[in-house]
Design an enzyme around this catalytic site. Structure first.
Site, PDB file in Angstrom:
ATOM      1  N   LYS A  36       0.849  -1.343   0.206  1.00 20.09           N
ATOM      2  CA  LYS A  36      -0.191  -0.056   0.049  1.00 20.09           C
ATOM      3  C   LYS A  36       0.822   1.262  -0.128  1.00 20.09           C
ATOM      4  CE  LYS A  36      -4.024  -2.048   0.069  1.00 20.09           C
ATOM      5  NZ  LYS A  36      -4.827  -1.683  -1.211  1.00 20.09           N
ATOM      6  N   LYS A  63     -13.854  -5.863  -8.866  1.00 21.00           N
ATOM      7  CA  LYS A  63     -14.598  -5.979  -7.610  1.00 21.00           C
ATOM      8  C   LYS A  63     -16.228  -6.242  -7.875  1.00 21.00           C
ATOM      9  CE  LYS A  63     -11.132  -4.451  -4.334  1.00 21.00           C
ATOM     10  NZ  LYS A  63     -10.098  -3.877  -4.858  1.00 21.00           N
TER      11      LYS A  63
HETATM   12 MG   LIG Z   1      -6.505  -2.103  -5.579  1.00 19.76          MG
END
Ligand SMILES: [Mg+2]
Length: 369
Positions: free
Chosen positions: A165, A265
């Site tokens: 991240k 997603k």
């Molecule tokens: Mg991502």
């Protein structure tokens, strides 16, 4: 076959490893899931789940999913769950937008349709392309040394793919990624995911300073055009995730040549059916693809696994085992994880055996037609 009973539950799923951290102090301690059960007149039940990552990750929130499910559910009584496109059109007609609200309902219809056909869902999604899919691990945002240690632990556990991240302070993130890259073997596949946290100016600074590190850049900026402007000065593959919400987005990315890969997603797209549609098109257009979701436990992970394993291996990036992230167990016969790979449970539909007694009292229970 008609849907005769609909139940829906809300279930908090705390994380095994504590808070999940992204850039800009975005943080969650649990998935907050909405789970639905559709029972048909032949006695079969199909399950669906959606769980946003906090209220900051996608344009979705669990309380919205709860309220929206109660609005849509009465319209589905009497519908044939196997008529997936029709059910999708019905939901889009009676309830405009809010794809995440429809995701669990569509997932449950897909589960029911496959159970009724007596085949694993993967078969109805195009066919099983391999036994298992490679998993990745997330190195959440934090101090550089902690991130390097976590990455080394994942590699020690046998994982070869990590998502780091970034998207915070650029100078700090350059150090973070350098520390992670130095802590893992050269062959480790690294994704740097900024979760749309940067301006093109910042993303370009980061990309220039990390030129010597081998990684895939994921969603550096918020919009497709911003990411494209970064890509023009980048010699690394780029994957877009948050930018893919609709079919039009996918086509826009394709037309502009804005990415090499896409992260789809399920709840952001509105369910398994829409994800399958975009996945198939993405594969045909030559994109690399990851299919996953914003969260969830066994039900959602099973759906992700069926979609991943019906994606051709040469186009598949990686998968994630969210049911291992959380402290609750909602089903037996869950997607099997062995080392760094995940398969699908044996049996028709999603294959899992949901344990309704683990879900608490339903917030919605309706029957009819
Ligand atoms: Mg991502």
């Amino acid at each position: 076959m008609r849907i005769t009973t609909i139940k829906a539950y809300r279930l908090l799923q705390p994380f095994v490893d504590g808070p999940y951290r992204m850039s800009k102090a975005r943080q969650a301690d649990a998935f907050d899931a909405v789970i639905v059960a559709l029972t048909a007149d032949d006695g079969l039940t199909g399950w669906g789940e959606m769980a946003p990552l906090g209220t900051f990750y996608s344009a979705a929130f669990a309380a919205g999913a709860e309220k929206g499910t109660a609005e849509i559910a009465p319209h589905l009584l009497g519908a044939d769950p196997r008529a997936l496109a029709q059910v999708g059109r019905l939901m889009d007609t009676v309830f405009k937008g809010h794809p995440y609200v429809k995701s669990a309902l569509d997932m449950a219809c897909c589960d029911l349709a496959a159970r009724a056909a007596g085949v694993p869902l993967v078969t109805m999604l195009g066919g099983r392309e391999s036994d298992t899919a490679e998993l990745y691990k997330v190195v959440t945002h934090g101090p550089a040394d902690a991130m390097a240690k976590l990455a080394a632990r994942f590699v020690g556990d046998g994982f070869n793919r990590i998502q780091v991240k970034v998207g915070g302070g650029v100078r700090g993130d350059i150090e973070r990624v350098a520390a992670v890259a130095a802590a893992v073997p050269k062959e480790t596949v690294i994704f740097c995911d900024a979760n749309a946290g940067w301006t093109p100016f910042q993303a370009r600074q980061f990309a220039d300073a990390t030129r010597a590190i081998d990684y895939v850049f994921e969603q550096p900026c918020a919009t497709i055009d911003e990411c494209l402007s970064v890509r023009r000065s980048l010699d690394k593959p780029m994957v877009l995730d948050e930018s893919v919400v609709t079919l039009d987005d996918l086509l826009d990315i394709h037309r502009k040549g804005a990415a090499d890969g896409l992260t789809l997603k399920i709840s952001r797209l509105g369910g398994v059916s829409k994800t399958r549609q975009l996945r198939d098109l993405a594969v045909d257009l030559g994109f690399m693809v990851t299919v996953e979701d914003t969260g969830g436990a066994e039900i959602d992970t099973a759906a992700m696994a069926h979609l991943s394993l019906s994606t051709p291996q040469e186009r598949r990036l990686h998968a994630i085992a969210f049911h291992e992230w959380v402290t609750v167990r909602t089903a037996a016969n869950c997607p099997p994880v062995s080392g760094s790979r995940m398969g699908i449970p044996d049996g028709p539909g999603l294959g899992i055996d949901v344990l309704p007694e683990r879900l608490g009292k339903p917030f919605l229970e309706i029957s009819g037609k």
